[in-house]
Design a protein around this motif. Sequence first.
Motif, PDB file in Angstrom:
ATOM      1  N   ASP A 289       6.053   8.399   0.520  1.00 52.90           N
ATOM      2  CA  ASP A 289       6.925   7.481   1.245  1.00 52.90           C
ATOM      3  C   ASP A 289       6.802   6.102   0.612  1.00 52.90           C
ATOM      4  OD1 ASP A 289       4.672   6.037   2.360  1.00 52.90           O
ATOM      5  OD2 ASP A 289       4.432   7.674   3.779  1.00 52.90           O
ATOM      6  N   THR A 290       7.498   5.131   1.216  1.00 56.50           N
ATOM      7  CA  THR A 290       7.550   3.787   0.636  1.00 56.50           C
ATOM      8  C   THR A 290       6.304   2.970   0.923  1.00 56.50           C
ATOM      9  OG1 THR A 290       8.724   3.003   2.599  1.00 56.50           O
ATOM     10  CG2 THR A 290      10.055   3.743   0.718  1.00 56.50           C
ATOM     11  N   GLY A 291       5.427   3.432   1.817  1.00 55.83           N
ATOM     12  CA  GLY A 291       4.188   2.724   2.086  1.00 55.83           C
ATOM     13  C   GLY A 291       4.375   1.555   3.037  1.00 55.83           C
ATOM     14  N   LYS A 292       3.434   0.614   2.986  1.00 56.85           N
ATOM     15  CA  LYS A 292       3.442  -0.536   3.900  1.00 56.85           C
ATOM     16  C   LYS A 292       3.325  -1.818   3.093  1.00 56.85           C
ATOM     17  CE  LYS A 292       1.191   2.066   7.647  1.00 56.85           C
ATOM     18  NZ  LYS A 292       2.292   2.004   8.627  1.00 56.85           N
ATOM     19  N   LEU A 293       3.976  -2.881   3.585  1.00 53.87           N
ATOM     20  CA  LEU A 293       3.941  -4.180   2.936  1.00 53.87           C
ATOM     21  C   LEU A 293       3.499  -5.221   3.954  1.00 53.87           C
ATOM     22  CD1 LEU A 293       4.638  -5.987   0.471  1.00 53.87           C
ATOM     23  CD2 LEU A 293       6.924  -6.231   1.451  1.00 53.87           C
ATOM     24  N   VAL A 294       2.448  -5.989   3.616  1.00 54.35           N
ATOM     25  CA  VAL A 294       1.961  -7.057   4.491  1.00 54.35           C
ATOM     26  C   VAL A 294       1.823  -8.335   3.671  1.00 54.35           C
ATOM     27  CG1 VAL A 294       0.753  -5.451   6.030  1.00 54.35           C
ATOM     28  CG2 VAL A 294      -0.464  -6.476   4.100  1.00 54.35           C
ATOM     29  N   THR A 295       1.667  -9.470   4.380  1.00 50.55           N
ATOM     30  CA  THR A 295       1.541 -10.778   3.743  1.00 50.55           C
ATOM     31  C   THR A 295       0.221 -11.419   4.126  1.00 50.55           C
ATOM     32  OG1 THR A 295       3.942 -11.068   3.812  1.00 50.55           O
ATOM     33  CG2 THR A 295       2.626 -13.043   3.465  1.00 50.55           C
ATOM     34  N   ALA A 296      -0.460 -11.982   3.146  1.00 47.98           N
ATOM     35  CA  ALA A 296      -1.745 -12.635   3.406  1.00 47.98           C
ATOM     36  C   ALA A 296      -1.535 -13.917   4.211  1.00 47.98           C
ATOM     37  CB  ALA A 296      -2.448 -12.945   2.091  1.00 47.98           C
TER      38      ALA A 296
ATOM     39  N   VAL B 236       0.871  -1.184   0.000  1.00 45.47           N
ATOM     40  CA  VAL B 236       0.000   0.000   0.000  1.00 45.47           C
ATOM     41  C   VAL B 236       0.904   1.229   0.000  1.00 45.47           C
ATOM     42  CG1 VAL B 236      -1.855   1.221   1.188  1.00 45.47           C
ATOM     43  CG2 VAL B 236      -1.766  -1.284   1.255  1.00 45.47           C
ATOM     44  N   ILE B 237       0.834   2.001  -1.092  1.00 41.70           N
ATOM     45  CA  ILE B 237       1.719   3.155  -1.262  1.00 41.70           C
ATOM     46  C   ILE B 237       0.876   4.402  -1.490  1.00 41.70           C
ATOM     47  CG2 ILE B 237       3.590   4.135  -2.649  1.00 41.70           C
ATOM     48  CD1 ILE B 237       4.314   1.342  -3.511  1.00 41.70           C
TER      49      ILE B 237
ATOM     50  N   TYR C   7      -4.412   6.040  -1.950  1.00 44.44           N
ATOM     51  CA  TYR C   7      -3.377   5.013  -1.960  1.00 44.44           C
ATOM     52  C   TYR C   7      -3.489   4.135  -3.208  1.00 44.44           C
ATOM     53  CZ  TYR C   7      -2.500   6.193   2.928  1.00 44.44           C
ATOM     54  OH  TYR C   7      -2.182   6.856   4.084  1.00 44.44           O
ATOM     55  N   ASP C   8      -2.324   3.611  -3.643  1.00 46.16           N
ATOM     56  CA  ASP C   8      -2.270   2.586  -4.678  1.00 46.16           C
ATOM     57  C   ASP C   8      -1.977   1.257  -3.992  1.00 46.16           C
ATOM     58  OD1 ASP C   8      -2.602   4.632  -6.491  1.00 46.16           O
ATOM     59  OD2 ASP C   8      -0.469   4.763  -6.984  1.00 46.16           O
ATOM     60  N   VAL C   9      -2.811   0.259  -4.264  1.00 47.23           N
ATOM     61  CA  VAL C   9      -2.692  -1.044  -3.615  1.00 47.23           C
ATOM     62  C   VAL C   9      -2.326  -2.078  -4.683  1.00 47.23           C
ATOM     63  CG1 VAL C   9      -3.810  -2.753  -2.138  1.00 47.23           C
ATOM     64  CG2 VAL C   9      -4.473  -0.336  -1.967  1.00 47.23           C
ATOM     65  N   THR C  10      -1.211  -2.777  -4.482  1.00 44.32           N
ATOM     66  CA  THR C  10      -0.743  -3.776  -5.436  1.00 44.32           C
ATOM     67  C   THR C  10      -0.589  -5.119  -4.736  1.00 44.32           C
ATOM     68  OG1 THR C  10       0.436  -2.130  -6.751  1.00 44.32           O
ATOM     69  CG2 THR C  10       1.102  -4.414  -7.028  1.00 44.32           C
TER      70      THR C  10
ATOM     71  N   LEU D  49      -2.677  -1.557   8.936  1.00 42.52           N
ATOM     72  CA  LEU D  49      -3.095  -0.647   9.998  1.00 42.52           C
ATOM     73  C   LEU D  49      -2.406   0.710   9.884  1.00 42.52           C
ATOM     74  CD1 LEU D  49      -2.907  -3.185  12.980  1.00 42.52           C
ATOM     75  CD2 LEU D  49      -4.969  -2.439  11.755  1.00 42.52           C
ATOM     76  N   ASN D  50      -2.978   1.673  10.597  1.00 40.20           N
ATOM     77  CA  ASN D  50      -2.360   2.987  10.813  1.00 40.20           C
ATOM     78  C   ASN D  50      -2.066   3.741   9.517  1.00 40.20           C
ATOM     79  OD1 ASN D  50      -2.308   2.516  13.651  1.00 40.20           O
ATOM     80  ND2 ASN D  50      -0.406   1.337  13.384  1.00 40.20           N
ATOM     81  N   LEU D  51      -3.059   3.757   8.610  1.00 39.93           N
ATOM     82  CA  LEU D  51      -2.935   4.541   7.396  1.00 39.93           C
ATOM     83  C   LEU D  51      -3.490   5.941   7.616  1.00 39.93           C
ATOM     84  CD1 LEU D  51      -4.053   1.919   4.718  1.00 39.93           C
ATOM     85  CD2 LEU D  51      -1.734   2.757   5.121  1.00 39.93           C
ATOM     86  N   ALA D  52      -2.731   6.938   7.236  1.00 41.90           N
ATOM     87  CA  ALA D  52      -3.213   8.311   7.326  1.00 41.90           C
ATOM     88  C   ALA D  52      -4.281   8.541   6.255  1.00 41.90           C
ATOM     89  CB  ALA D  52      -2.059   9.286   7.142  1.00 41.90           C
ATOM     90  N   PRO D  53      -5.193   9.471   6.469  1.00 40.91           N
ATOM     91  CA  PRO D  53      -6.182   9.769   5.428  1.00 40.91           C
ATOM     92  C   PRO D  53      -5.496  10.182   4.132  1.00 40.91           C
ATOM     93  CG  PRO D  53      -6.762  10.846   7.494  1.00 40.91           C
ATOM     94  CD  PRO D  53      -5.383  10.287   7.674  1.00 40.91           C
TER      95      PRO D  53
END
Length: 375
Positions: free
Chosen positions: A26-33, A19-20, A49-52, A42-46
């Motif tokens: 910034d570099t965004g956040k990376l999670v694993t399913a 999620v960028i 976003y681009d979600v890949t 979690l903790n995304l500012a308003p």
Amino acid sequence: SGTITDALGAGVEGAQIRVIPSERGDTGKLVTADSAGRYLVLNLAPGRYDVTVAPPVGRPELLPKSEYNVVIARGEARSLDFSLGEGGTITGFVRDQEGAPLAGKVHLIGVGPDATGAPVLGGLTLMAEIGPDGRYTLTGVPAGSFILQPELYSSQSLLSQQARVTVAAGQVVEHDFVLARGGVVAGRVVGPTGDGVRARVRIVHPGLGEARAFEAQSDAAGYYRVTAIPPGVDYTVIAEPLEGLNLIRQVKPATVVDGQETVVNFQLAAGAVLTGHVTDSGGNPLEDVCVNFRGVDSGRVYTDEAGAYEIKGLAEGAYDLYFAPPVKLSVVGQIVRGITVTAATPSVRDVQLAAAGRIEGIVQSKTGEPIGGIT
């Protein structure tokens, strides 16, 4: 948050979700399913976003997927699920004309999204290594038409090759590459006395143009060699002495035959020289004036800090000169026509550039107010 599934509805464990911010702050956040394909960020500012989603390493047949400009409001719990489709497979062998496997990799280039999600050629790239038996396999290829091109690790000089391949979802397409050796153009470049000359040698085909010429530089003894040239009868071989040598470039025709060497030798004649100084009306030297010359040959040189210029390697004949000063100099350009040069004696043409006039005024609005920043 959401769930990542495949075409059968099963959760895709290990899928990578990035999620960028759409503004790329910034570099965004990376999670694993997880094992059920569920993910939580979690903790995304308003913001937007681009979600890949990228499939896990163990599921190369699945295609990545993206959503752009996803709006997240303050305090919002946004749900976003992804279903990853199955891609096609492109496979085949890369060999030489004798059937021997070639080491390297195969690149796939196609239309894909750029950083903003807009489709562009080159937005999608994939790469597969060529195995010891010469086979390559590209998996997870989306449905469409793509350009394939092998890149070899071998020092063997072989012709480059491209192919356009179309694949559908779930389809396996076979495409083999057989790379030919092409022809060779080689020879020697010497000067008037027969001594070797360092020169730039270009081999041009009218169907490919100057931008795609094959090039080499002759060594200190004048020898050059260019390999892996496609066969053809309409090639032009051009030998141009390196800068500073007063020799005339030479052009010869050539026929290139697959698997054979074509010898093209050059003996460059001594050229004419045209020199001079460029000054202003007060006799002060003018630096960085562009001296364009046109006649039997054409090109340009620039004056040095002393206002001097020198043009070497000219074929004998008449030339027109155009002296174009840089913007920083308040002088007017000048054209000098019909200067005849010979190889026997250097020609000298000094030029004095007149002072430029000036136009000035005030830019105003319809109401008479001055307007700044207008160019």
